[in-house]
Design a protein around this motif. Structure first.
Motif, mmCIF file in Angstrom:
data_model
loop_
_atom_site.group_PDB
_atom_site.id
_atom_site.type_symbol
_atom_site.label_atom_id
_atom_site.label_comp_id
_atom_site.label_asym_id
_atom_site.label_seq_id
_atom_site.Cartn_x
_atom_site.Cartn_y
_atom_site.Cartn_z
ATOM 1 N N LEU A 73 -5.018 10.989 46.426
ATOM 2 C CA LEU A 73 -5.471 10.008 46.048
ATOM 3 C C LEU A 73 -4.008 8.804 46.133
ATOM 4 O O LEU A 73 -3.895 9.570 45.491
ATOM 5 N N SER A 74 -4.184 8.319 46.580
ATOM 6 C CA SER A 74 -3.665 6.532 46.191
ATOM 7 C C SER A 74 -4.628 5.663 46.870
ATOM 8 O O SER A 74 -5.570 5.580 46.673
ATOM 9 N N LEU A 75 -3.328 4.189 46.430
ATOM 10 C CA LEU A 75 -4.485 3.294 45.877
ATOM 11 C C LEU A 75 -3.214 2.676 46.092
ATOM 12 O O LEU A 75 -2.151 2.416 45.629
ATOM 13 N N GLN A 76 -3.552 1.576 47.379
ATOM 14 C CA GLN A 76 -2.376 0.846 47.793
ATOM 15 C C GLN A 76 -3.277 -0.796 47.115
ATOM 16 O O GLN A 76 -4.430 -1.220 47.202
ATOM 17 N N ILE A 77 -2.377 -1.643 46.796
ATOM 18 C CA ILE A 77 -2.580 -2.816 46.027
ATOM 19 C C ILE A 77 -2.106 -3.697 47.397
ATOM 20 O O ILE A 77 -0.680 -3.613 47.393
#
Lengths: 113, 113
Positions: A73-77
């Motif tokens: 899972l990844s979170l891109q900001i």
């Protein structure tokens, strides 16, 4: 009890750059995945969630990507700001775990002005 | 509307004493969680209440820990015969029926001296 990690990994980025925070999860049967942001001295705050039948979801300046093949899972900001400095946690929910919310290891994001 | 409220915000107790930590969830939320967070670390699951179902106590670290949820609302986490290793921030969260995201309180910082 079910536990999370040891000392938190850190990510340092320049203001205005994009940030990518990664998380490996353990339960292939999880139904939901959630990203939380925790600022110093506060409780975690919901950012965005994604169902297991999706591979991408976008919010305001944030995008979550789910790769079930490798349980990642990844979170891109986008355009990271100083106010984004915090610890970010991924969490998962699965019926085979009784529907409870289990947190993964957090990542400390530090944004340099 | 009010969020999740926890009291006290800080508690200092002597080793061997019992403590009670209180959580007032968001009105109408059916699920309630307790987590423990040691300094600089992640969230350790302790216990999960969902509606009228039997609570999931699988995360409680020892029989010195117990929790109740009265009338489907307020919850109390009790730690008996506190030890120094119990020092941590204890976080409570609640979720509405059918929704995965949990809303957190500010936590109770417990210090055992």
């Amino acid at each position: 009890g079910e536990s999370v990690g040891l000392h938190l990994p850190t990510l340092s980025v320049q203001e205005g750059d994009n940030s990518i925070i990664n998380c490996a999860y353990s339960n292939s049967a999880s139904d939901y995945f959630i990203w939380y942001k925790q600022e110093s001295g506060k409780g975690p705050q919901f950012i965005i969630d994604i169902r297991s039948n999706m591979d991408k979801r976008q919010g305001q300046r944030v995008t979550v990507l789910l790769n079930k093949t490798v349980k990642h899972l990844s979170l891109q900001i986008a355009a990271t700001q100083p106010g984004d400095s915090a610890v970010y946690f991924c969490a998962e929910i699965g019926d085979n775990q009784g529907g409870k919310l289990i947190f993964g290891q957090g990542t400390e994001l530090s944004v340099k002005p | 509307g009010a969020g999740v409220s926890q009291s006290p915000s800080n508690k200092v107790t002597e080793k061997g004493k019992d403590v009670e930590l209180r959580c007032d969830p968001i009105s109408g939320h059916t699920a309630l969680y307790w987590y423990r967070q040691s300094l600089g670390q992640g969230l350790e699951f302790l216990i999960y209440f969902q509606g009228n179902s039997a609570p999931d106590k699988s995360g409680l670290p020892s029989d010195r820990f117990s929790a109740e949820r009265t009338g489907g609302s307020v919850s109390t986490l009790t730690i008996q015969r506190t030890q120094q290793e119990d020092s941590a921030v204890y976080l409570c969260a609640s979720s509405p029926q059918g929704r995965p995201e949990a809303f957190f309180g500010q936590g109770t910082r417990l210090t055992v001296v």
